[in-house]
Design a protein around this motif. Structure first.
Motif, PDB file in Angstrom:
ATOM      1  N   GLY A   1       0.828  -1.203   0.000  1.00 30.12           N
ATOM      2  CA  GLY A   1       0.000   0.000   0.000  1.00 30.12           C
ATOM      3  C   GLY A   1       0.861   1.250   0.000  1.00 30.12           C
ATOM      4  N   ILE A   2       0.548   2.178  -0.885  1.00 29.09           N
ATOM      5  CA  ILE A   2       1.330   3.412  -1.025  1.00 29.09           C
ATOM      6  C   ILE A   2       0.387   4.603  -1.035  1.00 29.09           C
ATOM      7  N   GLY A   3       0.682   5.564  -0.182  1.00 32.51           N
ATOM      8  CA  GLY A   3      -0.054   6.821  -0.178  1.00 32.51           C
ATOM      9  C   GLY A   3       0.904   7.958  -0.465  1.00 32.51           C
ATOM     10  N   LEU A   4       0.718   8.618  -1.595  1.00 40.62           N
ATOM     11  CA  LEU A   4       1.616   9.686  -2.026  1.00 40.62           C
ATOM     12  C   LEU A   4       0.848  10.991  -2.125  1.00 40.62           C
ATOM     13  N   ASN A   5       1.287  11.993  -1.364  1.00 41.27           N
ATOM     14  CA  ASN A   5       0.677  13.320  -1.435  1.00 41.27           C
ATOM     15  C   ASN A   5       1.102  13.979  -2.740  1.00 41.27           C
ATOM     16  N   LEU A   6       0.155  14.055  -3.660  1.00 46.64           N
ATOM     17  CA  LEU A   6       0.503  14.479  -5.008  1.00 46.64           C
ATOM     18  C   LEU A   6       0.145  15.955  -5.246  1.00 46.64           C
ATOM     19  N   ASN A   7      -1.156  16.247  -5.243  1.00 44.46           N
ATOM     20  CA  ASN A   7      -1.606  17.593  -5.603  1.00 44.46           C
ATOM     21  C   ASN A   7      -2.366  18.294  -4.482  1.00 44.46           C
ATOM     22  N   GLN A   8      -2.390  17.709  -3.302  1.00 44.87           N
ATOM     23  CA  GLN A   8      -3.107  18.314  -2.172  1.00 44.87           C
ATOM     24  C   GLN A   8      -2.437  19.617  -1.758  1.00 44.87           C
ATOM     25  N   SER A   9      -3.265  20.607  -1.403  1.00 41.01           N
ATOM     26  CA  SER A   9      -2.714  21.911  -1.043  1.00 41.01           C
ATOM     27  C   SER A   9      -2.910  22.270   0.425  1.00 41.01           C
ATOM     28  N   ASP A  10      -3.856  21.602   1.096  1.00 40.09           N
ATOM     29  CA  ASP A  10      -4.152  21.930   2.491  1.00 40.09           C
ATOM     30  C   ASP A  10      -4.052  20.674   3.339  1.00 40.09           C
ATOM     31  N   PHE A  11      -3.209  20.718   4.370  1.00 43.24           N
ATOM     32  CA  PHE A  11      -3.031  19.562   5.249  1.00 43.24           C
ATOM     33  C   PHE A  11      -3.597  19.807   6.648  1.00 43.24           C
ATOM     34  N   ASP A  12      -4.407  20.854   6.784  1.00 45.59           N
ATOM     35  CA  ASP A  12      -5.201  21.085   7.982  1.00 45.59           C
ATOM     36  C   ASP A  12      -4.378  20.960   9.266  1.00 45.59           C
ATOM     37  N   GLY A  13      -3.250  21.630   9.295  1.00 43.64           N
ATOM     38  CA  GLY A  13      -2.440  21.651  10.504  1.00 43.64           C
ATOM     39  C   GLY A  13      -1.570  20.436  10.731  1.00 43.64           C
ATOM     40  N   MET A  14      -1.561  19.478   9.793  1.00 44.95           N
ATOM     41  CA  MET A  14      -0.695  18.308   9.949  1.00 44.95           C
ATOM     42  C   MET A  14       0.761  18.757   9.904  1.00 44.95           C
ATOM     43  N   ILE A  15       1.504  18.378  10.918  1.00 46.32           N
ATOM     44  CA  ILE A  15       2.899  18.807  11.038  1.00 46.32           C
ATOM     45  C   ILE A  15       3.789  17.967  10.123  1.00 46.32           C
ATOM     46  N   ASN A  16       4.707  18.645   9.447  1.00 46.64           N
ATOM     47  CA  ASN A  16       5.718  17.970   8.628  1.00 46.64           C
ATOM     48  C   ASN A  16       5.121  17.126   7.505  1.00 46.64           C
ATOM     49  N   ALA A  17       4.001  17.563   6.943  1.00 52.41           N
ATOM     50  CA  ALA A  17       3.427  16.906   5.776  1.00 52.41           C
ATOM     51  C   ALA A  17       3.364  17.908   4.627  1.00 52.41           C
ATOM     52  N   SER A  18       3.611  17.402   3.421  1.00 54.85           N
ATOM     53  CA  SER A  18       3.548  18.261   2.248  1.00 54.85           C
ATOM     54  C   SER A  18       3.178  17.407   1.046  1.00 54.85           C
ATOM     55  N   SER A  19       3.044  18.039  -0.106  1.00 56.68           N
ATOM     56  CA  SER A  19       2.739  17.316  -1.343  1.00 56.68           C
ATOM     57  C   SER A  19       3.744  17.718  -2.412  1.00 56.68           C
ATOM     58  N   LEU A  20       3.796  16.920  -3.467  1.00 56.13           N
ATOM     59  CA  LEU A  20       4.713  17.245  -4.556  1.00 56.13           C
ATOM     60  C   LEU A  20       4.364  18.599  -5.172  1.00 56.13           C
ATOM     61  N   LYS A  21       3.061  18.883  -5.313  1.00 60.49           N
ATOM     62  CA  LYS A  21       2.651  20.157  -5.907  1.00 60.49           C
ATOM     63  C   LYS A  21       3.026  21.334  -5.004  1.00 60.49           C
ATOM     64  N   GLN A  22       2.871  21.176  -3.697  1.00 65.13           N
ATOM     65  CA  GLN A  22       3.271  22.247  -2.786  1.00 65.13           C
ATOM     66  C   GLN A  22       4.763  22.521  -2.895  1.00 65.13           C
ATOM     67  N   ILE A  23       5.535  21.484  -3.113  1.00 63.73           N
ATOM     68  CA  ILE A  23       6.993  21.628  -3.134  1.00 63.73           C
ATOM     69  C   ILE A  23       7.492  22.210  -4.463  1.00 63.73           C
ATOM     70  N   THR A  24       6.895  21.758  -5.565  1.00 60.97           N
ATOM     71  CA  THR A  24       7.426  22.146  -6.879  1.00 60.97           C
ATOM     72  C   THR A  24       6.538  23.129  -7.634  1.00 60.97           C
ATOM     73  N   GLY A  25       5.244  23.229  -7.249  1.00 64.61           N
ATOM     74  CA  GLY A  25       4.310  24.061  -8.002  1.00 64.61           C
ATOM     75  C   GLY A  25       3.752  23.382  -9.232  1.00 64.61           C
ATOM     76  N   VAL A  26       4.123  22.132  -9.464  1.00 67.61           N
ATOM     77  CA  VAL A  26       3.692  21.386 -10.652  1.00 67.61           C
ATOM     78  C   VAL A  26       2.477  20.526 -10.299  1.00 67.61           C
ATOM     79  N   TYR A  27       1.501  20.454 -11.223  1.00 64.73           N
ATOM     80  CA  TYR A  27       0.366  19.543 -11.055  1.00 64.73           C
ATOM     81  C   TYR A  27       0.730  18.212 -11.720  1.00 64.73           C
ATOM     82  N   TYR A  28       0.523  17.108 -10.990  1.00 63.96           N
ATOM     83  CA  TYR A  28       0.995  15.796 -11.452  1.00 63.96           C
ATOM     84  C   TYR A  28      -0.155  14.905 -11.893  1.00 63.96           C
TER      85      TYR A  28
END
Length: 243
Positions: free
Chosen positions: A129-156
């Motif tokens: 099982g794999i969960g990959l944060n791809l294009n999500q922009s809001d993590f509702d206060g989750m600490i130390n979580a991000s997505s590829l889109k948040q990091i690079t600005g690219v939609y995947y």
């Protein structure tokens, strides 16, 4: 790759395990869900994901070459496969946080949950099982979580990233089958988050300790250098790495 796409499901791992129990599945059968309502992580933690924005999937993998004390090498192979796939998409500053979280810029972008299937006391397959944060922009206060889109600005594109991950799992499969365990272990240790850096850990009794990650044991336990040059080994239930 036999791909099954679902709109919403409680857990792709649970769905795929139910399929396995009733059908003879093709190797690398993949179940992908747009929305996963009860995604799970290590030690029973929940994987929170924004509907439709991330890549949540499970892979059925036939594997019978590992003994019970060698199962962590499959986890290593999957971690390396995801690392390679994200590197292909130019995701910066990638690291593997023991045992198998994938980080970028010190933020978690991917989690892995492998559930092994046994027949007659021997491992015969695994549901990866794999969960990959791809294009999500809001993590509702989750600490130390991000997505590829948040990091690079690219939609995947989800299927494109999924295919690359599966391709890299196939690349590392011979390493496991041919028992290239030293190669797997060395590659994994070279990518370990906070390796050889002073780090804070939390023991299962809640107490904190300082130490240096030096690698892993042959069975996947974390190797930590403590005070007075003492080396200790810890499994997932015994220790949690803090930032």
């Amino acid at each position: 790759m036999n791909l099954i796409k679902l709109n919403a499901i409680d857990s792709t791992n649970t769905y795929l395990k139910a399929l396995v129990s009733n059908h003879e599945l093709e190797d690398y059968t993949v179940v992908m869900a747009e929305t996963q309502t009860q995604g799970r992580g290590q030690m029973g933690t929940k994987w929170v994901t924004e509907p439709g924005q991330n890549l949540t999937f499970s892979v059925f993998k036939k594997i019978s070459c590992l003994q019970s004390d060698e199962q962590f090498y499959l986890s290593i192979a999957v971690s390396l496969a995801i690392y390679d796939a994200l590197a292909f998409f130019n995701i910066p500053d990638l690291k593997i946080k023991w045992p198998n979280d994938i980080l970028s810029w010190n933020s978690k972008v991917c989690g892995i949950l492998i559930e092994n299937i046994f027949k007659n006391g021997h491992m015969s397959a695994a549901v990866i099982g794999i969960g990959l944060n791809l294009n999500q922009s809001d993590f509702d206060g989750m600490i130390n979580a991000s997505s590829l889109k948040q990091i690079t600005g690219v939609y995947y594109n989800k299927v494109e990233v999924l295919q690359k991950i599966v391709d890299r799992i196939k690349f590392y499969e011979p390493w496991v089958v041919e028992r290239r365990f030293n190669d797997l272990k060395t590659s994994y240790e070279n990518l370990l988050f906070r390796k050889d850096k002073p780090s804070t850990f939390k023991r299962k009794d809640g107490s904190l300790m300082m130490g240096f990650i030096k690698g892993i044991s042959d069975h996947g336990m974390l190797k930590v250098l403590l005070e007075d040059e003492v080396i200790e080994y810890f499994d997932l239930k015994e220790l949690r790495l803090l930032y």
